[in-house]
Design a protein around this motif. Structure first.
Motif, PDB file in Angstrom:
ATOM      1  N   UNK A  90       4.448   1.254 -10.831  1.00 39.25           N
ATOM      2  CA  UNK A  90       4.836   2.060 -11.957  1.00 39.25           C
ATOM      3  C   UNK A  90       3.903   2.493 -13.155  1.00 39.25           C
ATOM      4  N   UNK A  91       2.596   2.039 -12.924  1.00 37.15           N
ATOM      5  CA  UNK A  91       1.425   1.973 -13.641  1.00 37.15           C
ATOM      6  C   UNK A  91       0.724   3.372 -13.287  1.00 37.15           C
ATOM      7  N   UNK A  92       0.478   4.124 -14.738  1.00 39.49           N
ATOM      8  CA  UNK A  92      -0.291   5.447 -14.395  1.00 39.49           C
ATOM      9  C   UNK A  92      -1.729   5.167 -14.869  1.00 39.49           C
ATOM     10  N   UNK A  93      -2.801   5.295 -14.228  1.00 38.20           N
ATOM     11  CA  UNK A  93      -4.190   5.111 -14.849  1.00 38.20           C
ATOM     12  C   UNK A  93      -5.158   6.265 -14.384  1.00 38.20           C
ATOM     13  N   UNK A  94      -6.181   6.255 -14.970  1.00 31.91           N
ATOM     14  CA  UNK A  94      -7.102   7.303 -14.990  1.00 31.91           C
ATOM     15  C   UNK A  94      -8.344   6.610 -14.039  1.00 31.91           C
ATOM     16  N   UNK A  95      -8.905   7.392 -13.205  1.00 38.72           N
ATOM     17  CA  UNK A  95     -10.114   6.790 -12.445  1.00 38.72           C
ATOM     18  C   UNK A  95     -11.125   6.025 -13.415  1.00 38.72           C
ATOM     19  N   UNK A  96     -11.569   6.468 -14.572  1.00 40.17           N
ATOM     20  CA  UNK A  96     -12.274   6.047 -15.252  1.00 40.17           C
ATOM     21  C   UNK A  96     -12.050   4.344 -16.017  1.00 40.17           C
ATOM     22  N   UNK A  97     -10.559   4.309 -16.034  1.00 40.20           N
ATOM     23  CA  UNK A  97     -10.389   2.974 -16.459  1.00 40.20           C
ATOM     24  C   UNK A  97     -10.490   1.773 -15.579  1.00 40.20           C
ATOM     25  N   UNK A  98     -10.701   2.276 -14.343  1.00 39.96           N
ATOM     26  CA  UNK A  98     -11.074   1.106 -13.092  1.00 39.96           C
ATOM     27  C   UNK A  98     -12.438   0.587 -13.418  1.00 39.96           C
ATOM     28  N   UNK A  99     -12.277  -0.849 -13.222  1.00 42.25           N
ATOM     29  CA  UNK A  99     -13.558  -1.508 -13.538  1.00 42.25           C
ATOM     30  C   UNK A  99     -13.921  -1.785 -12.146  1.00 42.25           C
ATOM     31  N   UNK A 100     -14.945  -1.506 -11.523  1.00 42.37           N
ATOM     32  CA  UNK A 100     -15.552  -1.965 -10.318  1.00 42.37           C
ATOM     33  C   UNK A 100     -16.113  -3.251 -10.222  1.00 42.37           C
ATOM     34  N   UNK A 101     -15.451  -4.125  -9.271  1.00 35.86           N
ATOM     35  CA  UNK A 101     -15.724  -5.635  -9.444  1.00 35.86           C
ATOM     36  C   UNK A 101     -16.757  -5.816  -8.086  1.00 35.86           C
ATOM     37  N   UNK A 102     -16.684  -4.792  -6.956  1.00 38.68           N
ATOM     38  CA  UNK A 102     -17.292  -5.218  -5.899  1.00 38.68           C
ATOM     39  C   UNK A 102     -16.710  -4.855  -4.324  1.00 38.68           C
ATOM     40  N   UNK A 103     -17.155  -4.887  -3.481  1.00 38.03           N
ATOM     41  CA  UNK A 103     -16.636  -4.897  -2.010  1.00 38.03           C
ATOM     42  C   UNK A 103     -16.737  -6.043  -1.334  1.00 38.03           C
ATOM     43  N   UNK A 104     -15.614  -6.133  -0.444  1.00 33.24           N
ATOM     44  CA  UNK A 104     -15.463  -7.495   0.203  1.00 33.24           C
ATOM     45  C   UNK A 104     -14.984  -7.020   1.684  1.00 33.24           C
ATOM     46  N   UNK A 105     -15.628  -7.985   2.585  1.00 34.84           N
ATOM     47  CA  UNK A 105     -15.189  -8.016   4.160  1.00 34.84           C
ATOM     48  C   UNK A 105     -14.201  -9.076   4.137  1.00 34.84           C
ATOM     49  N   UNK A 106     -13.175  -8.475   4.731  1.00 33.17           N
ATOM     50  CA  UNK A 106     -12.021  -9.614   4.835  1.00 33.17           C
ATOM     51  C   UNK A 106     -11.936  -9.820   6.572  1.00 33.17           C
ATOM     52  N   UNK A 107     -11.793 -11.030   7.007  1.00 27.69           N
ATOM     53  CA  UNK A 107     -11.446 -11.085   8.550  1.00 27.69           C
ATOM     54  C   UNK A 107     -10.482 -12.214   8.700  1.00 27.69           C
ATOM     55  N   UNK A 108      -9.332 -12.133   9.296  1.00 27.53           N
ATOM     56  CA  UNK A 108      -8.603 -13.375   9.345  1.00 27.53           C
ATOM     57  C   UNK A 108      -7.551 -13.330  10.512  1.00 27.53           C
ATOM     58  N   UNK A 109      -7.387 -14.136  11.121  1.00 31.63           N
ATOM     59  CA  UNK A 109      -6.466 -14.182  12.136  1.00 31.63           C
ATOM     60  C   UNK A 109      -5.218 -15.014  12.051  1.00 31.63           C
ATOM     61  N   UNK A 110      -3.728 -14.499  11.917  1.00 34.45           N
ATOM     62  CA  UNK A 110      -2.733 -15.242  11.702  1.00 34.45           C
ATOM     63  C   UNK A 110      -1.586 -14.831  12.600  1.00 34.45           C
ATOM     64  N   UNK A 111      -0.362 -15.585  12.396  1.00 34.29           N
ATOM     65  CA  UNK A 111       0.863 -15.122  13.048  1.00 34.29           C
ATOM     66  C   UNK A 111       1.975 -15.138  12.081  1.00 34.29           C
TER      67      UNK A 111
END
Length: 182
Positions: A90-111
């Motif tokens: 329920x949070x409204x935010x504007x694009x300029x409020x977002x602080x870019x932290x980085x990009x990540x690659x995630x790879x996992x195998x589970x059940x």
């Protein structure tokens, strides 16, 4: 059916589209947006954790990112992140409020629930300053059981030592911490 763009190793759509179920059954790379809500209390940074519903298709009942979600086909990272914030918390935010932290690659195998779950994500990680009490969030009950604030350093320690049930990557918390120092 939720459709996702198939993406290359740089998070760029290839032109192919796949269902979320197929992406996780076959380990097909797709995009997600992650937003960590943060606030300052008594000189320390706190981070908001969501506790996932027991019925989730992955990591049921575990503590997770404040707000995160798969990016629908044809949509970009920021609009998806803002939509997930509204829907889940329920949070409204504007694009300029977002602080870019980085990009990540995630790879996992589970059940989970007796079915293989092969996760291949290209994730864009953001932080968002939001000083709001836990009870003031309008949580999406189909996704989230509850939310709680935790001091960032204590959260990092709990994740490293696995003292809480979680699906949080320590590297992602480090990314958020580094971005907040800038």
């Amino acid at each position: 059916m939720e459709l996702l763009d198939v993406v290359d190793e740089n998070g760029m759509p290839t032109g192919a589209v796949v269902s979320r179920e197929k992406a996780h059954a076959e380990g097909i790379r797709h995009r997600t947006s992650h937003v960590w809500l943060v606030r300052r209390r008594e000189g320390a940074v706190e981070i908001l954790l969501q506790k996932r519903c027991e019925t989730k298709d992955s990591w049921p009942g575990c503590y997770d990112i404040s707000s995160a979600g798969h990016i629908p086909a044809g949509v970009d990272f920021i609009p998806s992140a803002l939509r997930e914030l509204r829907e889940e918390l329920g949070v409204a935010a504007e694009p300029e409020e977002l602080i870019f932290c980085g990009n990540r690659h995630i790879s996992s195998d589970s059940v989970f629930h007796g079915r293989p779950f092969r996760d291949r994500q290209y994730s864009r990680v953001f932080a968002l300053w939001r000083d709001q009490e836990e009870g003031a969030f309008r949580i999406q009950k189909e996704e989230i059981d509850s939310v709680c604030w935790m001091e960032l350093e204590a959260c990092m320690e709990a994740v490293r030592k696995n003292t809480i049930a979680h699906c949080i990557y320590p590297e992602e918390l480090e990314m958020v911490k580094a971005a907040l120092r800038k």
